[in-house]
Design an enzyme around this catalytic site. Structure first.
Site, mmCIF file in Angstrom:
data_model
loop_
_atom_site.group_PDB
_atom_site.id
_atom_site.type_symbol
_atom_site.label_atom_id
_atom_site.label_comp_id
_atom_site.label_asym_id
_atom_site.label_seq_id
_atom_site.Cartn_x
_atom_site.Cartn_y
_atom_site.Cartn_z
ATOM 1 C CB ALA A 11 -0.925 0.002 1.219
ATOM 2 N NE ARG A 33 1.710 -5.750 9.471
ATOM 3 C CZ ARG A 33 0.937 -5.247 10.435
ATOM 4 N NH1 ARG A 33 1.120 -5.636 11.687
ATOM 5 N NH2 ARG A 33 0.007 -4.366 10.155
ATOM 6 C CG ASN A 86 7.620 2.428 1.556
ATOM 7 O OD1 ASN A 86 7.438 3.637 1.459
ATOM 8 N ND2 ASN A 86 6.609 1.568 1.675
ATOM 9 C CB SER A 138 9.062 11.969 6.945
ATOM 10 O OG SER A 138 8.089 12.981 7.073
ATOM 11 C CE1 TYR A 148 6.534 8.268 10.636
ATOM 12 C CE2 TYR A 148 6.810 10.633 10.318
ATOM 13 C CZ TYR A 148 6.677 9.358 9.799
ATOM 14 O OH TYR A 148 6.702 9.167 8.442
ATOM 15 N N PRO A 178 9.820 13.004 1.840
ATOM 16 C CG PRO A 178 8.187 11.337 1.768
ATOM 17 C CD PRO A 178 9.635 11.573 2.107
ATOM 18 N N GLY A 179 6.925 15.219 1.917
ATOM 19 C CA GLY A 179 5.971 15.827 2.828
ATOM 20 C C GLY A 179 4.722 14.972 2.869
#
Length: 272
Positions: A11, A33, A86, A138, A148, A178-179
């Site tokens: 995803a 998973r 990722n 990020s 995070y 990335p944002g």
């Protein structure tokens, strides 16, 4: 690049990485998973792109599963030319008063697995004299949005250090920062995406295309979109007291909106 191994491939950005790499005629190893989703994706990639798509079901917070993926990266009879670290998750909680087990799970997934898989891939790639590692961080790495931000700051600094270690080996390391990205991640986390303006959001296809272009040219830091490059530059120039003040300013906001404002829980890089 040859074969690419993508974690969190079922995803979000991982899914987009799988499609763009497959349509560029790279074989892929899909790691996540959810076996059912991986098998469905693998079938689609084989049919649409005519590539070999291997499914490797694994929970990267489980040491035994993590080692199986590392062994796949070490296998020189089936070399992996690109590792995309990722997989990620949103804790959607504050550290103080939060569930420590969840904190440890996030640390294992977004820090430990990145280190272990990067080590396995780098060793094998250096022996062959070619390869690339792409670690997804990020822009949250520049903020103070709980653990995070801390995890993504580690990934960013780790990848920069890895790039230095790999200099002259024929192997590169790139960190993607990335944002906010339009993926199902935010829906799964129960986050209201309407709290931020449209201009804050990026399309996953643009983010992945920019990241892969940066990998091909050997860039160490990849920050897709001019607006996020400018924003990152401004944050790096600000005194850390100002960055911390921004985090403090958002505390009275309800959890969903607070997370969005600080980008702490809005990880665009999850398979969850």
């Amino acid at each position: 690049m040859g074969t690419a191994l993508i974690t969190g491939a079922s995803a979000g950005l991982g899914l987009e990485f799988a499609w763009q790499l497959a349509t560029a005629k790279h074989d892929v190893v899909l790691v996540a998973r959810d076996t059912e989703r991986l098998e469905r994706l693998a079938s689609q990639l084989r049919a649409a792109a005519g590539v070999h798509a291997e499914v490797l079901t694994a929970d990267l917070t489980d040491p035994a599963d993590l080692e199986r993926v590392a062994e796949r990266l070490r296998d020189q009879t089936r070399p992996v030319g690109l590792l995309v670290n990722n997989a990620g998750l949103s804790l959607h909680q504050r550290f103080v008063g939060g569930d420590l087990d969840r904190e440890e799970m996030a640390l294992d997934l977004m820090v430990r697995s990145v280190m272990v898989l990067s080590h396995a891939a780098a060793q094998a790639m250096v022996e062959r004299g070619r390869g690339a590692i792409l670690n997804v961080a990020s822009v949250a790495a520049l903020f103070t949005s709980g653990t995070y931000s801390a995890h993504k700051a580690w990934v960013r600094t780790f990848t920069e250090g890895l790039a230095v270690d790999l200099r002259g080996t024929g192997v590169t390391a790139t960190v993607l920062c990335p944002g906010l990205v339009h993926t199902e991640f935010h829906d799964r986390a129960g986050i209201d995406k309407s709290v931020l303006p449209d201009i804050a959001w990026l399309n996953p296809d643009d983010v992945v295309a920019a990241a892969l272009a940066d990998v091909r040219r050997g860039a160490v830091i990849s920050t897709p979109s001019l607006r996020y490059r400018l924003a990152s530059g401004v944050v790096r120039l600000l005194p850390r007291t100002a960055v911390r003040a921004f985090a403090s300013y958002r505390k009275p906001v309800p959890d969903d909106a607070a997370s969005a404002a600080g980008m702490g829980s809005l990880a665009p890089d999850a398979d969850r």
